[in-house]
Design a protein around this motif. Structure first.
Motif, short mmCIF file in Angstrom:
data_model
loop_
_atom_site.label_atom_id
_atom_site.label_comp_id
_atom_site.label_asym_id
_atom_site.label_seq_id
_atom_site.Cartn_x
_atom_site.Cartn_y
_atom_site.Cartn_z
N ASP A 1 -6.82 4.78 -3.71
CA ASP A 1 -7.21 5.88 -2.83
C ASP A 1 -6.87 7.24 -3.44
O ASP A 1 -5.72 7.49 -3.86
CB ASP A 1 -6.51 5.74 -1.48
N GLY A 2 -7.88 8.11 -3.50
CA GLY A 2 -7.67 9.46 -4.04
C GLY A 2 -7.86 9.55 -5.55
O GLY A 2 -7.88 10.66 -6.09
N VAL B 1 2.41 1.80 -3.51
CA VAL B 1 1.45 2.33 -4.48
C VAL B 1 1.13 3.79 -4.15
O VAL B 1 0.99 4.62 -5.06
CB VAL B 1 0.17 1.48 -4.51
N ALA B 2 1.04 4.12 -2.87
CA ALA B 2 0.76 5.50 -2.48
C ALA B 2 1.86 6.44 -2.96
O ALA B 2 1.59 7.56 -3.41
CB ALA B 2 0.61 5.59 -0.96
N ALA B 3 3.11 5.98 -2.88
CA ALA B 3 4.23 6.80 -3.35
C ALA B 3 4.15 7.03 -4.86
O ALA B 3 4.45 8.13 -5.35
CB ALA B 3 5.55 6.14 -2.98
N GLY C 1 0.81 -1.21 0.00
CA GLY C 1 0.00 0.00 0.00
C GLY C 1 0.85 1.26 0.00
O GLY C 1 0.53 2.24 -0.69
N ALA C 2 1.95 1.24 0.78
CA ALA C 2 2.82 2.41 0.84
C ALA C 2 3.52 2.64 -0.49
O ALA C 2 3.69 3.79 -0.93
CB ALA C 2 3.85 2.22 1.96
N ALA D 1 -8.57 -0.18 -2.16
CA ALA D 1 -7.82 0.77 -1.34
C ALA D 1 -6.56 1.27 -2.05
O ALA D 1 -6.09 2.38 -1.77
CB ALA D 1 -7.45 0.14 0.00
N TYR D 2 -6.02 0.50 -2.98
CA TYR D 2 -4.83 0.93 -3.72
C TYR D 2 -5.12 2.14 -4.61
O TYR D 2 -4.20 2.83 -5.03
CB TYR D 2 -4.28 -0.20 -4.58
N ARG E 1 1.33 6.96 -6.64
CA ARG E 1 0.19 7.86 -6.86
C ARG E 1 0.58 9.32 -6.62
O ARG E 1 0.22 10.21 -7.38
CB ARG E 1 -0.98 7.50 -5.94
N ALA E 2 1.34 9.55 -5.54
CA ALA E 2 1.71 10.92 -5.18
C ALA E 2 2.59 11.57 -6.23
O ALA E 2 2.59 12.80 -6.38
CB ALA E 2 2.41 10.92 -3.83
N LYS F 1 -6.52 10.27 -11.80
CA LYS F 1 -6.19 11.26 -10.79
C LYS F 1 -6.71 12.62 -11.22
O LYS F 1 -6.40 13.09 -12.31
CB LYS F 1 -4.68 11.34 -10.59
#
Length: 276
Positions: free
Chosen positions: A236-237, A182-184, A179-180, A233-234, A186-187, A275
């Motif tokens: 997110d946003g 994928v979040a990186a 998750g972390a 959840a992956y 996405r950001a 996004k």
């Protein structure tokens, strides 16, 4: 040619030094299921063992590849011209760069994989192909992926990018923080970018699928089956495009495709999200 004391068969000179061809590789097992030629007896033996327990496994992998091709065409139609394919494996016919360049000439593609065999073969087939490159990196190391991709000069993260995570996140155990990672990713993406994910699931699956998951550990990359909620959840946003997260055959099938009355048999979900 010898690799760690083993004789490598003729026609496999693309195998880099230091690769143990006596240990199955998830990338080569996948290649075998797709009908590729870049695999060894040990890979085929494991693939056949898994297939004997889950007869739909080959269909699942082929369905995932067809989904990826459909999605790349869709993304090109949305104006995407930059593709970052993470966990790309050993390229087969109809690779992302071929689909993207056909749909949108001038597109650029960067392939990322942690398997040295997959990376070396990718470099061989991409030699002389403008707008395509490959790096060796782990999906868990988003910072390295972003840095190495930047060095290639093929992708500008100030502009929209499609990040493709097709059939790779289920190889990352929960303890390694998928998750972390994928979040990186996405950001780092600009507004208008897309995230594509396909992921194995235990939702609605029979017991033999769980047993095949145990066998997958022999490749060194055990499969983590996750629920629809966990996979969602992956994203997110980001906003999932229609039809949302669905079993692979239900993601925007072509009009000529037969209706699959039991899409859950593939045992994997797919989704694409935007996004901004």
């Amino acid at each position: 040619m010898t690799v760690e004391g083993s004789l490598v068969p003729e026609g496999t000179e693309w195998v880099p030094a230091g690769i143990d061809v006596n240990r199955p590789s998830s990338a080569r097992v996948y290649d075998y299921f797709l009908g590729g030629a870049h695999n060894f007896a040990v890979d085929r033996q494991l693939a056949d063992q898994i297939a004997s327990m889950t007869p739909n496994i080959g269909e699942t992998m082929r369905s995932n590849r067809v989904f990826l091709r459909r999605a790349v065409r869709y993304l090109a139609g949305q104006g995407i011209r930059q593709f970052l394919d993470i966990g790309s494996g050993i390229p087969t016919a109809g690779n992302v760069h071929e689909i993207a360049l056909d749909a949108a000439p001038g597109s650029t593609v960067v392939y990322v994989d942690i398997d040295p065999v997959a990376v070396e073969h990718s470099r061989a087939i991409l030699a002389g192909v403008d707008g395509a490159g490959v790096i060796c990196a782990d999906v868990r190391d988003a910072d390295r992926i972003l840095a190495e991709t930047g060095k290639l000069g093929l992708i500008d993260f100030e502009r929209p990018v499609a990040v493709l995570l097709a059939g790779v996140l289920h190889f990352v155990p929960d303890g390694d923080g998928p998750g972390a990672a994928v979040a990186a990713l996405r950001a780092a993406l600009a507004p208008g970018s897309y995230l594509l994910i396909s992921h194995a699931t235990g939702d609605g699956q029979p017991p033999e699928v769980i047993e095949a998951q145990r066998l997958s550990a022999r490749t060194g990359t055990e499969i983590a089956l996750r629920t629809a909620a966990e996979i969602t959840a992956y994203f997110d946003g980001f906003t999932l495009v229609e039809p949302g997260l669905v079993f692979i055959p239900r993601w925007r099938p072509d009009p000529q495709d037969p209706v699959d009355e039991h899409p859950e048999r593939v045992g994997a979900y797919a989704g694409v999200a935007r996004k901004g």
